[in-house]
Design an enzyme around this catalytic site. Structure first.
Site, PDB file in Angstrom:
ATOM      1  N   LYS A  52       0.832  -1.210   0.000  1.00  0.00           N
ATOM      2  CA  LYS A  52       0.000   0.000   0.000  1.00  0.00           C
ATOM      3  C   LYS A  52       0.864   1.256   0.000  1.00  0.00           C
ATOM      4  O   LYS A  52       0.579   2.227  -0.712  1.00  0.00           O
ATOM      5  CB  LYS A  52      -0.923   0.001   1.217  1.00  0.00           C
ATOM      6  CG  LYS A  52      -2.056  -1.027   1.171  1.00  0.00           C
ATOM      7  CD  LYS A  52      -2.855  -0.965   2.462  1.00  0.00           C
ATOM      8  CE  LYS A  52      -4.120  -1.816   2.401  1.00  0.00           C
ATOM      9  NZ  LYS A  52      -3.870  -3.246   2.380  1.00  0.00           N
ATOM     10  N   GLN A  96      -5.309  -2.555   9.534  1.00  0.00           N
ATOM     11  CA  GLN A  96      -5.025  -3.816   8.860  1.00  0.00           C
ATOM     12  C   GLN A  96      -5.528  -4.994   9.696  1.00  0.00           C
ATOM     13  O   GLN A  96      -5.184  -5.127  10.875  1.00  0.00           O
ATOM     14  CB  GLN A  96      -3.515  -3.959   8.611  1.00  0.00           C
ATOM     15  CG  GLN A  96      -3.115  -5.225   7.877  1.00  0.00           C
ATOM     16  CD  GLN A  96      -3.687  -5.292   6.459  1.00  0.00           C
ATOM     17  OE1 GLN A  96      -3.737  -4.290   5.768  1.00  0.00           O
ATOM     18  NE2 GLN A  96      -4.101  -6.467   6.045  1.00  0.00           N
ATOM     19  N   ASP A 119     -11.173   1.871   3.572  1.00  0.00           N
ATOM     20  CA  ASP A 119     -11.615   0.546   3.129  1.00  0.00           C
ATOM     21  C   ASP A 119     -13.089   0.515   2.739  1.00  0.00           C
ATOM     22  O   ASP A 119     -13.547  -0.449   2.133  1.00  0.00           O
ATOM     23  CB  ASP A 119     -11.386  -0.479   4.246  1.00  0.00           C
ATOM     24  CG  ASP A 119     -10.133  -1.301   4.032  1.00  0.00           C
ATOM     25  OD1 ASP A 119      -9.676  -1.406   2.879  1.00  0.00           O
ATOM     26  OD2 ASP A 119      -9.605  -1.853   5.012  1.00  0.00           O
TER      27      ASP A 119
END
Length: 294
Positions: A52, A96, A119
């Site tokens: 990322k 995460q 997200d």
């Protein structure tokens, strides 16, 4: 001719477009920032987070990385989330997953500012997706379902009126992709199959499109699909390759299905790169929306 839905190439084109948009924001003195909160040292999570931040560097997004040890505890993780919510340099961020055993993941996700939910998985943003069957959605969309649809769009595959069979009811895609597929802009009909579904193979044989997200290597076989089906392989399993002497990633769709399909996404190299590209898209769109309001 069978179409290979190349997620790497499609994601690269999306990132090139995002880089141009980031440059336009920079001309207004705005730099989007993507934050990550990583707890522990799970090898898969460490690699994913590193990817990322490499993506951020590629298109000009600021990287904000916070790492905590596996024994950090709920209160310390919650404090890090609050800091990300308050950090003006952080346009959007992700926590995460998975978090270490014993940590209530849903409670942590609930603490994320929905406007910074890169997200697109905060309950508020999923609720907005439920409510808006028509028109523009101004909240972040879940990355993996959005990646599937963007990948199909890139190859001009129209889902209007198609029968879609989704395998697996995980929150990352199984329970969420139907919300996007059944919006009027897409207009597909969705069947969600899971461990309680009777005769899953029969549902699959009727489907025009199969989205496989079970994490069961090679589950989808040629006798389970009809000729000309479209196969989206989202499942991830690690299988030991005896000949090579190492572990390999395998998807839910057995490669022997490809010659029977109209189109398929490989795994790896299909939906995975698209998921990462959609995370960047969410962050750039957040910055653009903020710029419109300022």
């Amino acid at each position: 001719m069978v179409i290979r839905l190349d997620g790497k190439t499609t994601a690269a084109a999306i990132k090139a477009n995002l880089a141009r948009r980031v440059e336009r924001l920079a001309q207004r003195g705005i730099q989007p920032g993507l934050g990550t909160l990583l707890v522990g040292d799970d090898p898969g999570s460490v690699r994913y987070v590193a990817g990322k931040h490499a993506d951020c560097a590629e298109i000009g997004i600021r990287s904000i990385r916070r790492d905590l040890p596996a024994d950090a505890g709920f209160d310390r993780i919650a404090d890090a989330v609050r800091q990300m919510n308050e950090d003006l340099a952080c346009t959007g961020y992700i926590v995460q997953l998975p978090l270490p055993e014993g940590i209530d993941e849903n409670a942590i996700i609930d603490m994320i500012d929905p406007a910074k939910d890169a997200d697109g998985m905060h309950p508020y943003n999923l609720g907005e997706l439920v409510l808006h069957v028509d028109g523009r959605i101004d909240t972040p969309l879940p990355c993996t379902p959005r990646g599937v649809i963007e990948l199909l769009d890139a190859y001009d595959i129209d889902l209007n009126g198609r029968e879609v069979c989704v395998l697996g009811r995980g929150i990352t895609i199984g329970r969420t992709i139907g919300l996007l597929l059944t919006r009027r802009a897409v207009n597909a009909t969705v069947t969600l199959c899971h461990t309680g579904t009777r005769d899953v193979a029969e549902h699959m044989r009727r489907a025009d499109v199969i989205v496989a997200a079970m994490g069961s290597a090679g589950f989808v076989r040629p006798d389970m699909i009809k000729d000309g089906a479209i196969l989206l392989d989202v499942g991830v399993s690690r299988v030991y390759d005896e000949q090579a002497g190492r572990w390999r990633v395998r998807g839910d769709v057995d490669p022997s299905c490809y010659e029977k399909a109209h189109a398929y996404s490989p795994n790896p190299g299909g939906v995975g790169p698209m998921t990462r590209a959609m995370l960047l898209a969410n962050v750039v769109e957040m910055a653009e929306r903020h710029a419109e309001l300022s």
